[in-house]
Design a protein around this motif. Structure first.
Motif, mmCIF file in Angstrom:
data_model
loop_
_atom_site.group_PDB
_atom_site.id
_atom_site.type_symbol
_atom_site.label_atom_id
_atom_site.label_comp_id
_atom_site.label_asym_id
_atom_site.label_seq_id
_atom_site.Cartn_x
_atom_site.Cartn_y
_atom_site.Cartn_z
ATOM 1 N N ARG A 14 -46.487 -28.895 -28.444
ATOM 2 C CA ARG A 14 -45.527 -28.453 -29.292
ATOM 3 C C ARG A 14 -43.967 -28.312 -28.678
ATOM 4 O O ARG A 14 -42.950 -28.783 -28.766
ATOM 5 N N ILE A 15 -44.234 -27.763 -27.254
ATOM 6 C CA ILE A 15 -43.033 -27.379 -26.598
ATOM 7 C C ILE A 15 -42.467 -28.656 -26.035
ATOM 8 O O ILE A 15 -41.505 -29.117 -26.102
ATOM 9 N N TYR A 16 -43.485 -29.511 -25.455
ATOM 10 C CA TYR A 16 -43.019 -30.703 -24.926
ATOM 11 C C TYR A 16 -42.441 -31.844 -25.784
ATOM 12 O O TYR A 16 -41.552 -32.593 -25.771
ATOM 13 N N ASP A 17 -43.018 -31.901 -27.210
ATOM 14 C CA ASP A 17 -42.393 -32.515 -28.195
ATOM 15 C C ASP A 17 -41.084 -32.423 -28.630
ATOM 16 O O ASP A 17 -40.456 -33.130 -29.101
ATOM 17 N N GLY A 18 -40.585 -31.199 -28.043
ATOM 18 C CA GLY A 18 -38.982 -30.751 -28.508
ATOM 19 C C GLY A 18 -38.278 -31.220 -27.354
ATOM 20 O O GLY A 18 -37.073 -31.130 -27.294
ATOM 21 N N HIS A 19 -38.873 -31.783 -26.209
ATOM 22 C CA HIS A 19 -38.020 -32.191 -25.128
ATOM 23 C C HIS A 19 -37.870 -33.802 -25.006
ATOM 24 O O HIS A 19 -38.685 -34.554 -25.771
ATOM 25 N N ALA A 20 -36.876 -34.082 -24.448
ATOM 26 C CA ALA A 20 -36.588 -35.878 -24.402
ATOM 27 C C ALA A 20 -37.501 -36.491 -23.732
ATOM 28 O O ALA A 20 -37.622 -37.791 -23.981
ATOM 29 N N GLY A 21 -38.282 -36.093 -22.677
ATOM 30 C CA GLY A 21 -39.134 -36.864 -21.857
ATOM 31 C C GLY A 21 -40.487 -37.062 -22.591
ATOM 32 O O GLY A 21 -40.789 -36.678 -23.661
ATOM 33 N N LEU A 22 -41.304 -37.832 -21.672
ATOM 34 C CA LEU A 22 -42.633 -38.054 -22.322
ATOM 35 C C LEU A 22 -43.682 -37.255 -21.196
ATOM 36 O O LEU A 22 -43.229 -37.395 -19.969
ATOM 37 N N TYR A 23 -44.802 -36.794 -21.662
ATOM 38 C CA TYR A 23 -45.761 -35.849 -20.747
ATOM 39 C C TYR A 23 -47.061 -36.667 -20.911
ATOM 40 O O TYR A 23 -47.652 -36.748 -22.224
ATOM 41 N N ALA A 24 -47.614 -36.850 -19.694
ATOM 42 C CA ALA A 24 -48.909 -37.604 -19.627
ATOM 43 C C ALA A 24 -50.007 -36.298 -20.254
ATOM 44 O O ALA A 24 -49.639 -35.217 -20.051
ATOM 45 N N PRO A 25 -51.187 -37.032 -20.767
ATOM 46 C CA PRO A 25 -52.157 -35.889 -21.367
ATOM 47 C C PRO A 25 -52.667 -34.886 -20.046
ATOM 48 O O PRO A 25 -52.848 -33.829 -20.200
ATOM 49 N N SER A 26 -52.843 -35.599 -18.656
ATOM 50 C CA SER A 26 -52.829 -34.497 -17.839
ATOM 51 C C SER A 26 -51.949 -33.549 -17.344
ATOM 52 O O SER A 26 -52.438 -32.332 -17.162
ATOM 53 N N VAL A 27 -50.927 -33.880 -17.754
ATOM 54 C CA VAL A 27 -49.727 -32.678 -17.599
ATOM 55 C C VAL A 27 -49.878 -31.826 -18.682
ATOM 56 O O VAL A 27 -49.831 -30.402 -18.231
ATOM 57 N N VAL A 28 -50.157 -32.092 -20.004
ATOM 58 C CA VAL A 28 -50.289 -31.083 -20.983
ATOM 59 C C VAL A 28 -51.640 -30.204 -20.638
ATOM 60 O O VAL A 28 -51.628 -29.066 -20.829
ATOM 61 N N THR A 29 -52.839 -30.869 -20.173
ATOM 62 C CA THR A 29 -53.733 -30.115 -19.813
ATOM 63 C C THR A 29 -53.395 -29.145 -18.852
ATOM 64 O O THR A 29 -53.955 -27.922 -18.857
ATOM 65 N N GLU A 30 -52.989 -29.657 -17.749
ATOM 66 C CA GLU A 30 -52.585 -28.747 -16.688
ATOM 67 C C GLU A 30 -51.700 -27.376 -16.954
ATOM 68 O O GLU A 30 -52.008 -26.190 -16.648
ATOM 69 N N ALA A 31 -50.814 -27.708 -17.728
ATOM 70 C CA ALA A 31 -49.814 -26.708 -18.387
ATOM 71 C C ALA A 31 -50.531 -25.759 -19.257
ATOM 72 O O ALA A 31 -50.430 -24.528 -19.388
ATOM 73 N N ALA A 32 -51.380 -26.174 -20.088
ATOM 74 C CA ALA A 32 -52.427 -25.471 -20.660
ATOM 75 C C ALA A 32 -53.405 -24.518 -19.992
ATOM 76 O O ALA A 32 -53.719 -23.240 -20.232
#
Length: 182
Positions: A14-32
């Motif tokens: 949800r946080i990344y969806d509010g940003h203009a960039g794109l986020y790889a699944p591995s980055v989401v997993t790492e941030a989680a």
């Protein structure tokens, strides 16, 4: 590294969806996983997980810390590294069933639009570039364009994630970072 809870990836997404960039699944997993570590630390200090991040600052901190890790390299990449990653990207794009096309974008790889998907610019396609001092960048395949960072590792696996994200944007399955009402 702790295993992310079911809720943490959704909160990071949800946080990344509010940003203009794109986020790889591995980055989401790492941030989680980082968020879960923050919350575990809060518990060790006697705080309830929900109360510890009631305002969302821990989630935002985890999301920002990890995304910054993939925005700019700590040291500039060599031309050999860039060439290898470019080859990895071309292979990954082709494996995704995408057509690699010429591009005026310096150090870029052009990608043709897909039937039924959105289009941009005169040629309708996108370009992906990786520079010595930046992360992956997505842009319209034209001379004058804006770019959006694709937060993904600068590795063969990261190139595959970039190709999947580009394919999703070309199909219209991933939020278009070039649309103002994103």
């Amino acid at each position: 590294m702790t295993t992310p809870t079911t809720d943490s990836p959704a909160r990071i997404r949800r946080i990344y969806d509010g940003h203009a960039g794109l986020y790889a699944p591995s980055v989401v997993t790492e941030a989680a996983a980082l968020l879960d570590a923050y919350l575990a630390t809060a518990e060790q200090h006697g705080l309830d997980r929900k109360a510890a991040d009631e305002d969302g600052w821990l989630a935002l901190s985890a999301a920002e810390a990890i995304s910054r890790k993939y925005g700019r390299p700590a040291t500039e990449r060599t031309s050999t590294e860039l060439s290898q990653l470019g080859r990895e990207l071309n292979t990954a794009l082709t494996a995704e069933g995408l057509e690699v096309v010429p591009t005026p974008v310096r150090m870029g790889t052009g990608v043709a639009p897909v039937p039924g998907g959105p289009t941009w610019g005169m040629d309708g396609g996108l370009a992906v570039a990786l520079y010595a001092d930046s992360g992956w960048e997505l842009m319209v395949n034209s001379i004058r364009t804006s770019s959006h960072t694709i937060h993904a590792p600068a590795t063969a696996a990261g190139a595959r994630e970039v190709a999947q994200l580009v394919h999703g944007v070309l199909r219209g399955d991933v939020a278009d970072p070039f649309r103002r009402n994103r």
